[in-house]
Design a protein around this motif. Sequence first.
Motif, PDB file in Angstrom:
ATOM      1  N   ALA A 218     -64.361  61.194 -13.154  1.00  0.00           N
ATOM      2  CA  ALA A 218     -65.021  62.484 -13.335  1.00  0.00           C
ATOM      3  C   ALA A 218     -65.935  62.479 -14.549  1.00  0.00           C
ATOM      4  CB  ALA A 218     -63.978  63.586 -13.463  1.00  0.00           C
ATOM      5  N   ASP A 219     -65.511  61.815 -15.633  1.00  0.00           N
ATOM      6  CA  ASP A 219     -66.344  61.772 -16.835  1.00  0.00           C
ATOM      7  C   ASP A 219     -67.676  61.071 -16.569  1.00  0.00           C
ATOM      8  OD1 ASP A 219     -64.455  63.107 -18.321  1.00  0.00           O
ATOM      9  OD2 ASP A 219     -63.489  61.273 -19.037  1.00  0.00           O
ATOM     10  N   ALA A 220     -67.613  59.970 -15.794  1.00  0.00           N
ATOM     11  CA  ALA A 220     -68.844  59.250 -15.451  1.00  0.00           C
ATOM     12  C   ALA A 220     -69.752  60.121 -14.595  1.00  0.00           C
ATOM     13  CB  ALA A 220     -68.514  57.945 -14.737  1.00  0.00           C
ATOM     14  N   ALA A 221     -69.166  60.886 -13.687  1.00  0.00           N
ATOM     15  CA  ALA A 221     -69.966  61.768 -12.833  1.00  0.00           C
ATOM     16  C   ALA A 221     -70.679  62.822 -13.674  1.00  0.00           C
ATOM     17  CB  ALA A 221     -69.066  62.432 -11.794  1.00  0.00           C
ATOM     18  N   ILE A 222     -69.983  63.359 -14.665  1.00  0.00           N
ATOM     19  CA  ILE A 222     -70.600  64.361 -15.539  1.00  0.00           C
ATOM     20  C   ILE A 222     -71.745  63.742 -16.341  1.00  0.00           C
ATOM     21  CG2 ILE A 222     -70.206  65.825 -17.555  1.00  0.00           C
ATOM     22  CD1 ILE A 222     -67.338  66.276 -16.447  1.00  0.00           C
ATOM     23  N   GLN A 223     -71.531  62.517 -16.805  1.00  0.00           N
ATOM     24  CA  GLN A 223     -72.580  61.826 -17.567  1.00  0.00           C
ATOM     25  C   GLN A 223     -73.816  61.592 -16.699  1.00  0.00           C
ATOM     26  OE1 GLN A 223     -70.754  58.285 -19.136  1.00  0.00           O
ATOM     27  NE2 GLN A 223     -69.346  59.410 -20.469  1.00  0.00           N
ATOM     28  N   ILE A 224     -73.597  61.192 -15.441  1.00  0.00           N
ATOM     29  CA  ILE A 224     -74.733  60.989 -14.533  1.00  0.00           C
ATOM     30  C   ILE A 224     -75.461  62.306 -14.311  1.00  0.00           C
ATOM     31  CG2 ILE A 224     -75.385  60.400 -12.168  1.00  0.00           C
ATOM     32  CD1 ILE A 224     -73.053  58.380 -12.176  1.00  0.00           C
ATOM     33  N   ALA A 225     -74.695  63.376 -14.090  1.00  0.00           N
ATOM     34  CA  ALA A 225     -75.313  64.684 -13.865  1.00  0.00           C
ATOM     35  C   ALA A 225     -76.203  65.076 -15.044  1.00  0.00           C
ATOM     36  CB  ALA A 225     -74.234  65.736 -13.642  1.00  0.00           C
ATOM     37  N   GLN A 226     -75.710  64.876 -16.238  1.00  0.00           N
ATOM     38  CA  GLN A 226     -76.494  65.224 -17.428  1.00  0.00           C
ATOM     39  C   GLN A 226     -77.726  64.343 -17.574  1.00  0.00           C
ATOM     40  OE1 GLN A 226     -73.354  64.852 -20.327  1.00  0.00           O
ATOM     41  NE2 GLN A 226     -72.650  66.973 -20.063  1.00  0.00           N
ATOM     42  N   ALA A 227     -77.585  63.057 -17.177  1.00  0.00           N
ATOM     43  CA  ALA A 227     -78.717  62.123 -17.304  1.00  0.00           C
ATOM     44  C   ALA A 227     -79.817  62.415 -16.297  1.00  0.00           C
ATOM     45  CB  ALA A 227     -78.220  60.687 -17.140  1.00  0.00           C
ATOM     46  N   ILE A 228     -79.457  62.954 -15.130  1.00  0.00           N
ATOM     47  CA  ILE A 228     -80.468  63.197 -14.088  1.00  0.00           C
ATOM     48  C   ILE A 228     -80.946  64.649 -14.076  1.00  0.00           C
ATOM     49  CG2 ILE A 228     -79.543  61.337 -12.666  1.00  0.00           C
ATOM     50  CD1 ILE A 228     -78.277  63.437 -10.852  1.00  0.00           C
ATOM     51  N   GLU A 229     -80.386  65.481 -14.908  1.00  0.00           N
ATOM     52  CA  GLU A 229     -80.788  66.883 -14.925  1.00  0.00           C
ATOM     53  C   GLU A 229     -82.291  67.074 -15.114  1.00  0.00           C
ATOM     54  OE1 GLU A 229     -79.633  71.017 -17.273  1.00  0.00           O
ATOM     55  OE2 GLU A 229     -78.249  69.309 -17.319  1.00  0.00           O
ATOM     56  N   PRO A 230     -82.967  66.245 -15.941  1.00  0.00           N
ATOM     57  CA  PRO A 230     -84.431  66.405 -16.062  1.00  0.00           C
ATOM     58  C   PRO A 230     -85.187  66.181 -14.754  1.00  0.00           C
ATOM     59  CG  PRO A 230     -83.556  65.135 -17.902  1.00  0.00           C
ATOM     60  CD  PRO A 230     -82.436  65.265 -16.913  1.00  0.00           C
ATOM     61  N   ALA A 231     -84.547  65.483 -13.781  1.00  0.00           N
ATOM     62  CA  ALA A 231     -85.194  65.249 -12.480  1.00  0.00           C
ATOM     63  C   ALA A 231     -85.010  66.431 -11.539  1.00  0.00           C
ATOM     64  CB  ALA A 231     -84.625  63.984 -11.834  1.00  0.00           C
ATOM     65  N   HIS A 232     -84.272  67.454 -11.994  1.00  0.00           N
ATOM     66  CA  HIS A 232     -84.068  68.685 -11.212  1.00  0.00           C
ATOM     67  C   HIS A 232     -83.546  68.420  -9.799  1.00  0.00           C
ATOM     68  CE1 HIS A 232     -86.135  70.655 -14.500  1.00  0.00           C
ATOM     69  NE2 HIS A 232     -87.211  69.920 -14.293  1.00  0.00           N
ATOM     70  N   PRO A 233     -82.405  67.722  -9.671  1.00  0.00           N
ATOM     71  CA  PRO A 233     -81.842  67.523  -8.325  1.00  0.00           C
ATOM     72  C   PRO A 233     -81.515  68.863  -7.672  1.00  0.00           C
ATOM     73  CG  PRO A 233     -80.786  66.076  -9.914  1.00  0.00           C
ATOM     74  CD  PRO A 233     -81.593  67.072 -10.709  1.00  0.00           C
ATOM     75  N   TYR A 234     -81.743  68.946  -6.381  1.00  0.00           N
ATOM     76  CA  TYR A 234     -81.470  70.179  -5.634  1.00  0.00           C
ATOM     77  C   TYR A 234     -79.974  70.428  -5.575  1.00  0.00           C
ATOM     78  CZ  TYR A 234     -81.859  73.661  -1.906  1.00  0.00           C
ATOM     79  OH  TYR A 234     -81.799  74.816  -1.181  1.00  0.00           O
ATOM     80  N   TRP A 235     -79.203  69.325  -5.400  1.00  0.00           N
ATOM     81  CA  TRP A 235     -77.748  69.441  -5.470  1.00  0.00           C
ATOM     82  C   TRP A 235     -77.119  68.126  -5.873  1.00  0.00           C
ATOM     83  CZ3 TRP A 235     -77.484  70.788   0.414  1.00  0.00           C
ATOM     84  CH2 TRP A 235     -77.288  69.662   1.191  1.00  0.00           C
ATOM     85  N   PHE A 236     -75.808  68.173  -6.143  1.00  0.00           N
ATOM     86  CA  PHE A 236     -75.029  67.056  -6.662  1.00  0.00           C
ATOM     87  C   PHE A 236     -73.807  66.916  -5.751  1.00  0.00           C
ATOM     88  CE2 PHE A 236     -72.475  65.323 -10.463  1.00  0.00           C
ATOM     89  CZ  PHE A 236     -73.137  64.109 -10.467  1.00  0.00           C
ATOM     90  N   GLU A 237     -73.904  65.982  -4.792  1.00  0.00           N
ATOM     91  CA  GLU A 237     -72.909  65.905  -3.717  1.00  0.00           C
ATOM     92  C   GLU A 237     -71.806  64.890  -4.008  1.00  0.00           C
ATOM     93  OE1 GLU A 237     -72.925  64.826   1.085  1.00  0.00           O
ATOM     94  OE2 GLU A 237     -74.747  65.552   0.095  1.00  0.00           O
ATOM     95  N   GLU A 238     -70.582  65.286  -3.688  1.00  0.00           N
ATOM     96  CA  GLU A 238     -69.396  64.435  -3.815  1.00  0.00           C
ATOM     97  C   GLU A 238     -69.403  63.621  -5.118  1.00  0.00           C
ATOM     98  OE1 GLU A 238     -67.046  64.996  -1.966  1.00  0.00           O
ATOM     99  OE2 GLU A 238     -67.741  65.589   0.014  1.00  0.00           O
ATOM    100  N   PRO A 239     -69.475  64.289  -6.274  1.00  0.00           N
ATOM    101  CA  PRO A 239     -69.438  63.544  -7.530  1.00  0.00           C
ATOM    102  C   PRO A 239     -68.100  62.847  -7.743  1.00  0.00           C
ATOM    103  CG  PRO A 239     -69.238  65.899  -7.930  1.00  0.00           C
ATOM    104  CD  PRO A 239     -69.588  65.740  -6.480  1.00  0.00           C
ATOM    105  N   ILE A 240     -67.056  63.353  -7.076  1.00  0.00           N
ATOM    106  CA  ILE A 240     -65.732  62.736  -7.105  1.00  0.00           C
ATOM    107  C   ILE A 240     -65.082  63.047  -5.761  1.00  0.00           C
ATOM    108  CG2 ILE A 240     -64.439  64.707  -8.016  1.00  0.00           C
ATOM    109  CD1 ILE A 240     -63.032  62.665  -9.906  1.00  0.00           C
ATOM    110  N   ASP A 241     -64.028  62.314  -5.410  1.00  0.00           N
ATOM    111  CA  ASP A 241     -63.357  62.563  -4.140  1.00  0.00           C
ATOM    112  C   ASP A 241     -62.941  64.029  -4.056  1.00  0.00           C
ATOM    113  OD1 ASP A 241     -61.196  62.749  -2.106  1.00  0.00           O
ATOM    114  OD2 ASP A 241     -61.495  60.586  -1.982  1.00  0.00           O
ATOM    115  N   GLY A 242     -63.302  64.665  -2.971  1.00  0.00           N
ATOM    116  CA  GLY A 242     -63.037  66.090  -2.810  1.00  0.00           C
ATOM    117  C   GLY A 242     -61.576  66.465  -2.774  1.00  0.00           C
TER     118      GLY A 242
END
Length: 399
Positions: A218-242
């Motif tokens: 989960a920590d790695a997923a959060i780091q990726i989300a923060q790193a790609i935020e400038p690219a304005h992703p429309y959504w962030f799918e399955e960052p971890i097993d649901g």
Amino acid sequence: MQLNSALERLKTPTGLNFGQIALARLETWITAPETEGVEWGHVKSCLFVRLTTKDGLYGWGEAFVLPYREKAVAEIIHALGRSASKLKSISPWAFRDLAKQAAAHHQSLEFSAASSALEMALWDILGKLLNAPLCDLLGGNHNRAIPIYGNIWSTTQWDVASLETRATDLVAQGYRAIKIHPMLNHTAQDAANCVNQVRATIGDDIALLVDLDSQNNADAAIQIAQAIEPAHPYWFEEPIDGSDIRALAQIRKDQALRVVTGEKHCGLTHFRAVLAAGAADILNPDIAAVGGILDLLDIAELADQQGVQVSPHCWNSMTVAAAAMLHVCASIPNAEMAEIYPEYIQHGEKFAFTAFLLEGEYAHLSDKPGIGVDLNVSALHDLCEHHQSTCLSLAEATC
């Protein structure tokens, strides 16, 4: 639009007596995977169902399948079909009750995929009996344009340059939203670089959907989300097993992107828990695996009560299940974009007469009754690696 506005009316007497509808035959086809002559990625095996009544009316369904599990799902379909044929009332509601009893507290994705396919076929029959498109029966409108996105999925090509090229191709075809899977065979840093490079290539006007394919950290997923935020992703799918709802809720809380989950799950219990935990902005249960159209409508209603959107997952043939997905999207008020696999479209044209048109960023349904798709059985047999038929009539002569 009132969610499920037509469903209660259909449960009451409408001149249609389900008890007089007798099932005669159940057939399944498992197609061989297509690996030759495919430019971008392989096409996986698909599983189709045809239910035929004693009067010759038939309905098509499709089950979500994964490699090595196709025949197991087919066996469940035939076992469920034999039980369903003994019901006094053959309807989607009566079948769902039967499936729920059979699943009890041990529901699996394979079982839910089997029940999804059979219920889908029953809806197709019902639409043909009432001479109405499925979405119209569900309170929707088949004339509604349905937003779509193109999923860039490949079993063979994952370097950033290839993703950039494929994304550019889809944009040229008219797609205004595309999805990429940057974590496949990549480190977290590679994934972040990939998202930012694809964004730079396609520009800011195209919606860029990011799927992490259920990571373990989960920590790695959060780091990726923060790193790609400038690219304005429309959504962030399955960052971890649901299945890890608590971690999913934490990810949603600790970063700014909209979280999507649900493709690997079935049953209302799981989705209620996700909503109760505030773990998702968008739910994406698979149309051919969640358990059935009725379950998907219930999930959509629960989600709508909390302001959560629904974008049905559809890693399927782009024929039967895709049409059912579009009918559902045309029937619910909280529908997000519908999933399209561009690589599967040409393969589906070999055996299917589709009931929808893809035009740029939208899909358009036809006015054909039921799901609206018909399959060329002869062509299907040519592509098939496993066919199974079960007589559901007491009299063999009627099969």
